[in-house]
Scaffold this motif. Sequence first.
Motif, PDB file in Angstrom:
ATOM      1  N   UNK A  79     -47.080 -44.018  -5.057  1.00 40.58           N
ATOM      2  CA  UNK A  79     -47.452 -43.713  -3.672  1.00 40.58           C
ATOM      3  C   UNK A  79     -48.748 -42.926  -3.559  1.00 40.58           C
ATOM      4  N   UNK A  80     -49.162 -42.262  -4.630  1.00 38.52           N
ATOM      5  CA  UNK A  80     -50.402 -41.502  -4.579  1.00 38.52           C
ATOM      6  C   UNK A  80     -51.583 -42.461  -4.474  1.00 38.52           C
ATOM      7  N   UNK A  81     -52.359 -42.302  -3.402  1.00 35.20           N
ATOM      8  CA  UNK A  81     -53.531 -43.121  -3.100  1.00 35.20           C
ATOM      9  C   UNK A  81     -53.191 -44.547  -2.687  1.00 35.20           C
ATOM     10  N   UNK A  82     -51.903 -44.863  -2.595  1.00 33.79           N
ATOM     11  CA  UNK A  82     -51.536 -46.135  -1.976  1.00 33.79           C
ATOM     12  C   UNK A  82     -50.785 -45.885  -0.669  1.00 33.79           C
ATOM     13  N   UNK A  83     -50.018 -44.793  -0.605  1.00 34.04           N
ATOM     14  CA  UNK A  83     -49.352 -44.377   0.636  1.00 34.04           C
ATOM     15  C   UNK A  83     -49.795 -42.971   1.004  1.00 34.04           C
ATOM     16  N   UNK A 113     -56.780 -49.159   2.271  1.00 37.58           N
ATOM     17  CA  UNK A 113     -57.037 -48.152   1.250  1.00 37.58           C
ATOM     18  C   UNK A 113     -56.237 -48.437  -0.015  1.00 37.58           C
ATOM     19  N   UNK A 114     -54.988 -48.907   0.150  1.00 34.51           N
ATOM     20  CA  UNK A 114     -54.132 -49.171  -1.001  1.00 34.51           C
ATOM     21  C   UNK A 114     -54.576 -50.350  -1.835  1.00 34.51           C
ATOM     22  N   UNK A 168     -57.618 -46.433  -5.335  1.00 33.78           N
ATOM     23  CA  UNK A 168     -56.369 -47.184  -5.383  1.00 33.78           C
ATOM     24  C   UNK A 168     -56.201 -47.883  -6.726  1.00 33.78           C
ATOM     25  N   UNK A 169     -55.032 -47.761  -7.360  1.00 35.03           N
ATOM     26  CA  UNK A 169     -54.821 -48.389  -8.669  1.00 35.03           C
ATOM     27  C   UNK A 169     -54.999 -49.908  -8.646  1.00 35.03           C
ATOM     28  N   UNK A 218     -64.974 -50.607  -6.160  1.00 35.37           N
ATOM     29  CA  UNK A 218     -65.201 -49.432  -5.313  1.00 35.37           C
ATOM     30  C   UNK A 218     -66.473 -49.658  -4.516  1.00 35.37           C
ATOM     31  N   UNK A 219     -66.310 -49.823  -3.208  1.00 35.92           N
ATOM     32  CA  UNK A 219     -67.441 -49.978  -2.298  1.00 35.92           C
ATOM     33  C   UNK A 219     -67.541 -48.684  -1.497  1.00 35.92           C
TER      34      UNK A 219
END
Length: 531
Positions: free
Chosen positions: A152-156, A443-444, A450-451, A456-457
């Motif tokens: 969930x980190x950086x996806x939620x 973002x996710x 995001x994994x 990366x833009x």
Amino acid sequence: MSMTTLRNLGHHRFRTSGRPLRATAVAAVVALALAACGTGGADEPGESSSAGADASLRIVMANPPKEGTLDTCNGDNNQLLQENITEPLVRVNGETGELEPLLAEEWTEESPTRWVFTLREGVTFHDGQPFDAEAAAWWLNRVLDPAADCYVLDSVLTSDISSVSAVDEKTLAIELGSPDPILPRRLAFTPIGAPTDDPLVEVTDPVGTGPYQFVSFTPDQSFSMERYADYWGEAPDVGEVEYIFRSESAVRAAMASTGEVDLATSITAQDADAPNAQTYTVSETLYARLDSEVPPFDDARVRKAVNLAIDRQTFVDNVFGGKGEPASEIFLPNVVGYDPDVTWEYDPEEAKRLIAEAQADGVDVSREIEVIGRTGLRNSNGSETMDTLAAMLGAVGLKARTVVMEFEQYRERFEAPQDPAALPTMIVNVHGNSLGDAHLSLDGKLGCNAPQSPACDETFQQMLDDAGAASGDEREGLLQDAARYAHDEMTFLVPVAYTTDTLITANECVQYTPNPATLQKLVVAEIKLQC
């Protein structure tokens, strides 16, 4: 109320033993002993109707938990664990999409960068530990630690949370580096487990606050849980639950038809013509991710050509049996940030032109593309989803072949760094957005941290950051701008279809109506027994 009668339910089967469930398959017919069918449910927390006191349920699902762990840090475990064994601070109502209290009774945005949650009284973890603000802060800080590798980190959840702390026993404070108006909604997808000795060690015996407690797990075979006697809320009807894992839809449907299970989930359109089959809309999109660094997908024209080559309506008709809709984005039209003008038309001639233009500029478009899927991919009917997409690429002059992997191998490939020397890949996946906000999806799947992001833009990331700090109409407009940028400038994702799913109820005593969130969390407490 005591059990006084034994009624044979034919090929429909419940168990009445209070012992932990076995991990092996049970083929025998089991009778359910019930007295006075149809009596009322529980009135007090922790109490249940006699009908469910010893009744157990068998459910067959497609995918087992990640091997070796039942950690809620792994999002793939949520359908089993969330709101069954573990619970979040708040929940999203599966029917209305509204936020509702759960472990937190209320929450307040004290400032744009500070949220305060008042926790529920009288809640304990299954191991006897009290649920309080210290425990909640421990778990959320674990999730926020990159070393714990929580999905969930950086996806939620945003990594911009600067601190989580206990103000007092029942008050939790969350400080942010920048505003996040939808933080409570994000926390609905962050179930909380009990503190452990080492936050960096994966959990194999999940302990939560939910209506069920963990009993046993046999990797790739079965998982079982039983009602938690000291649950803070209303006790569920069903006393014990056993999940069986079978990757093939036809096998799951057959298990329902013979009464080997009471519920069968994730049934494809080809197997959905069964008594008591319920087809329902889900908050998921079938999509594919393209490489960003591997030729020819390192060229934006080829990525755009792939999107133009997909005949989405034909795909829905032929693969999904007409059950679904062509997708224009990786989130549904009811999600904040959806823009009806962001769409892909089927245009094979333009796809061919773009491929020829790229080839004339020296792009090697002759490399064979691997269209990768996995066993148990929802509605895939074996390899048909991947085969159909590969054929559509072939129709515009690209070479493609289907690769179907087992779940663990697929997961490793999906998360592995790109290798420019390897074959280009088009990895097929499904994405759910029950959050109802496009920031989660954009973002996710494409954010710099995001994994699962292929690139990366920085311009896109700034657009996401600006949208993430906004609310209301401003937020929606900024998210639409970001979605258009991802569509026009990045083109790493190939939305294919908005999906439906089918669930078969094989026991006339079981009353359950699936909702759009069922695929992401099958809440057993919502299942009622009517006899």
